[in-house]
Design an enzyme around this catalytic site. Structure first.
Site, PDB file in Angstrom:
ATOM      1  N   CYS A   1       0.855  -1.193   0.000  1.00  0.00           N
ATOM      2  CA  CYS A   1       0.000   0.000   0.000  1.00  0.00           C
ATOM      3  C   CYS A   1       0.888   1.238   0.000  1.00  0.00           C
ATOM      4  O   CYS A   1       1.708   1.421   0.912  1.00  0.00           O
ATOM      5  CB  CYS A   1      -0.902  -0.013   1.233  1.00  0.00           C
ATOM      6  SG  CYS A   1      -1.756   1.559   1.491  1.00  0.00           S
TER       7      CYS A   1
ATOM      8  N   CYS B   1       0.644   3.390   3.176  1.00  0.00           N
ATOM      9  CA  CYS B   1       1.354   2.768   4.311  1.00  0.00           C
ATOM     10  C   CYS B   1       2.846   3.027   4.163  1.00  0.00           C
ATOM     11  O   CYS B   1       3.526   3.379   5.134  1.00  0.00           O
ATOM     12  CB  CYS B   1       1.093   1.268   4.366  1.00  0.00           C
ATOM     13  SG  CYS B   1      -0.509   0.821   5.059  1.00  0.00           S
TER      14      CYS B   1
ATOM     15  N   GLY C   1     -14.574   7.095  -7.054  1.00  0.00           N
ATOM     16  CA  GLY C   1     -13.338   7.750  -7.500  1.00  0.00           C
ATOM     17  C   GLY C   1     -12.124   7.438  -6.643  1.00  0.00           C
ATOM     18  O   GLY C   1     -11.064   8.031  -6.822  1.00  0.00           O
TER      19      GLY C   1
ATOM     20  N   HIS D   1      -8.172   8.255   3.107  1.00  0.00           N
ATOM     21  CA  HIS D   1      -7.508   9.566   3.085  1.00  0.00           C
ATOM     22  C   HIS D   1      -8.540  10.644   2.804  1.00  0.00           C
ATOM     23  O   HIS D   1      -9.519  10.425   2.097  1.00  0.00           O
ATOM     24  CB  HIS D   1      -6.386   9.610   2.043  1.00  0.00           C
ATOM     25  CG  HIS D   1      -6.824   9.219   0.667  1.00  0.00           C
ATOM     26  ND1 HIS D   1      -6.958   7.903   0.272  1.00  0.00           N
ATOM     27  CD2 HIS D   1      -7.182   9.968  -0.404  1.00  0.00           C
ATOM     28  CE1 HIS D   1      -7.366   7.861  -0.980  1.00  0.00           C
ATOM     29  NE2 HIS D   1      -7.520   9.110  -1.420  1.00  0.00           N
TER      30      HIS D   1
HETATM   31  P1  AMP Z   1      -8.111   8.910  -4.499  1.00  0.00           P
HETATM   32  O1  AMP Z   1      -8.476   9.003  -5.943  1.00  0.00           O
HETATM   33  O2  AMP Z   1      -9.115   9.529  -3.585  1.00  0.00           O
HETATM   34  O3  AMP Z   1      -7.746   7.498  -4.101  1.00  0.00           O
HETATM   35  O4  AMP Z   1      -6.826   9.824  -4.317  1.00  0.00           O
HETATM   36  C1  AMP Z   1      -5.525   9.354  -4.341  1.00  0.00           C
HETATM   37  C2  AMP Z   1      -4.621  10.550  -4.441  1.00  0.00           C
HETATM   38  O5  AMP Z   1      -3.324  10.148  -4.106  1.00  0.00           O
HETATM   39  C3  AMP Z   1      -4.553  11.162  -5.846  1.00  0.00           C
HETATM   40  O6  AMP Z   1      -4.964  12.533  -5.795  1.00  0.00           O
HETATM   41  C4  AMP Z   1      -3.069  11.032  -6.220  1.00  0.00           C
HETATM   42  O7  AMP Z   1      -2.592  12.147  -6.943  1.00  0.00           O
HETATM   43  C5  AMP Z   1      -2.405  10.884  -4.860  1.00  0.00           C
HETATM   44  N1  AMP Z   1      -1.153  10.168  -4.861  1.00  0.00           N
HETATM   45  C6  AMP Z   1      -0.871   8.984  -5.450  1.00  0.00           C
HETATM   46  N2  AMP Z   1       0.387   8.612  -5.211  1.00  0.00           N
HETATM   47  C7  AMP Z   1       0.930   9.582  -4.427  1.00  0.00           C
HETATM   48  C8  AMP Z   1       2.210   9.788  -3.837  1.00  0.00           C
HETATM   49  N3  AMP Z   1       3.210   8.908  -4.004  1.00  0.00           N
HETATM   50  N4  AMP Z   1       2.419  10.905  -3.106  1.00  0.00           N
HETATM   51  C9  AMP Z   1       1.430  11.798  -2.936  1.00  0.00           C
HETATM   52  N5  AMP Z   1       0.197  11.669  -3.463  1.00  0.00           N
HETATM   53  C10 AMP Z   1      -0.057  10.572  -4.202  1.00  0.00           C
HETATM   54 ZN    ZN Z   2      -2.246   1.401   3.678  1.00  0.00          ZN
END
Ligand code: AMP
Ligand code: ZN
Length: 110
Positions: free
Chosen positions: A3, A6, A87, A94
């Protein structure tokens, strides 16, 4: 567990942290959808708000409010995506904190 959030929480993958305590972290979204786009999450792996108790969800929101105040955001959006149809891409609970628009709020799809 494979993950990404994580791994970020455990400092195995770098991120721009803006908050950390014993149980929660907040860091900048890597693909910002707003001038300020921060993710707030518990270190504990929970797939989504469906698995979380109200107290944990409440603390997540309180941390986002504190960060927004520190960043002097006049107004902002708080978004939990829940499940793929909602989405959600990263299956670790988060909260998106989105803001920093100068005049009217941007239309965002996170
Ligand atoms: P969700 O679509 O609600 O699952 O949002 C996931 C978010 O995580 C997206 O806005 C991505 O741009 C962000 N994301 C994915 N990988 C990373 C990362 N390594 N560091 C920071 N943000 C990330
Ligand atoms: Zn996790």
């Amino acid at each position: 567990m494979n993950c990404i959030f994580c791994k970020i929480s455990q400092k195995e993958i770098p991120a721009q942290f803006v908050f950390e305590d014993e149980k929660f972290v907040a860091f900048e979204d890597i693909h910002p959808k707003a001038p300020v786009h921060i993710l707030v999450l518990p270190k504990e792996h929970l797939a989504s708000v469906l698995e979380a108790k109200g107290e944990l969800i409440g603390t997540t929101v309180e941390i986002a409010k504190k960060i927004a105040a520190e960043k002097k955001l006049e107004g902002y959006k708080l978004v939990f995506n829940v499940g793929p149809a909602g989405g959600q891409v990263v299956e670790h609970l988060h909260l998106h904190l989105l803001g920093g628009w100068r005049e009217k709020p941007g239309k965002v799809e996170v």
